[in-house]
Design a protein around this motif. Sequence first.
Motif, PDB file in Angstrom:
ATOM      1  N   ARG A 127       3.304 -24.020  41.817  1.00 49.39           N
ATOM      2  CA  ARG A 127       2.473 -23.479  42.887  1.00 49.39           C
ATOM      3  C   ARG A 127       1.069 -24.063  42.722  1.00 49.39           C
ATOM      4  N   ASP A 128       0.512 -24.528  43.848  1.00 48.17           N
ATOM      5  CA  ASP A 128      -0.830 -25.133  43.833  1.00 48.17           C
ATOM      6  C   ASP A 128      -0.924 -26.257  42.798  1.00 48.17           C
ATOM      7  N   LYS A 129       0.118 -27.101  42.785  1.00 51.44           N
ATOM      8  CA  LYS A 129       0.157 -28.279  41.927  1.00 51.44           C
ATOM      9  C   LYS A 129       0.089 -27.940  40.433  1.00 51.44           C
ATOM     10  N   ARG A 130       0.599 -26.757  40.093  1.00 51.83           N
ATOM     11  CA  ARG A 130       0.688 -26.356  38.688  1.00 51.83           C
ATOM     12  C   ARG A 130       2.016 -25.647  38.462  1.00 51.83           C
ATOM     13  N   ARG A 136       2.638 -32.017  34.625  1.00 49.90           N
ATOM     14  CA  ARG A 136       2.033 -31.482  35.850  1.00 49.90           C
ATOM     15  C   ARG A 136       2.922 -31.879  37.026  1.00 49.90           C
ATOM     16  N   SER A 163       3.698 -22.587  37.579  1.00 49.69           N
ATOM     17  CA  SER A 163       3.100 -21.255  37.661  1.00 49.69           C
ATOM     18  C   SER A 163       3.982 -20.134  37.138  1.00 49.69           C
TER      19      SER A 163
END
Length: 363
Positions: A200-203, A264, A205
């Motif tokens: 989520r949001d490039k992480r 990532r 999560s």
Amino acid sequence: MTFAVLAMLSWSESAFAHLTPNSEVTLHLSGDRVEAQIIVPAAEYAYASSHRAGNGETDLADARKYLARRITLTTADGATLPMRIDQLRFAQVAGPLDLLATAYFPLPAGKSAGPFSLRWSVVVDSVPDHFALISLADGGESRVIGAVRQTDQNITFTPDPSMFTSFVRAAWLGAIHVATGFDHLLFLMALLLAAPLAARDKRWSRVRGLRESLYHMGGIVTGFTVGHSVTLVAAGLGNWHLQTGPVEALIALSVVVTACHAIRPIFPGREAWVATGFGLVHGLAFATLVAEADTNIAHNLPTLVGFNIGIELLQLAVLACVVPPLLWLARRAQFAPMRVAGGAIVALCGCWWLYQRLPAVIA
């Protein structure tokens, strides 16, 4: 820990990835003798024997003695056949320098039917990851009947092995190829490293549930299997002549990309499709092995399927060892730093392989 250990093995044994040249022995059986055409990579010979790889009189005499001490052919009743080595030379046939030779084993009367037992310890007694492909020629064709390596230096053969025997030996060859191909294994495990996680949001999560994780891992493994199986069979039956350099460089690149993804998210949720796409490339490398061996594994569907099954069985064995502890670790607080460290080590291995393989692409 499993990922780190395998990655460090890959780093220390980087020369033993798929670019490693291995020996080849092609056996010809006639009514009065067995003939063995021998190809041994000169660099591996020089390392294992501590002799110089050259065509000087002393160098060839050393090579002849080295081979004579490490090749034995016996009959079913245990009688050792005399051997004569001829046409011995160092030459560049395709790629790096090779040691080429022909060994002749005259047969006693009534011994032409076999079975015969070949003991081969050339290079394999000194280089654990080296293996020799053993093929049996019949007319204008030849088929792989097995491989010898440090842990198993003997192979028994008859003039006309059954299709089942060829199938089993092709499967064993496929398993050996993956067992010594750390780049293939690290690619798959780098993808699995982040499989229990959702982004989520490039992480990364959250940790997926057990059922969701297994489903996601199953998609990745299936995609990789379908991808490399398609190109392996297509390239084999289609008799494609493949350029090894670009294929090997792409495999190294695939290791780097998937390792960075484990650190990532780059393509979250699309891991199965990426595994399929890169699997197509990895299948070309598998096909290159059988094509370069110049045997009818590449043109015979049962043995080609056997080779592929050997690949799959070895992969499943590795996954059976890796997946349970991975799912357990994913729910522990220390998994995040372990994942990043493992991904970084794998990425470094991939970069090193890419550095090694790019010259072959540019040349």
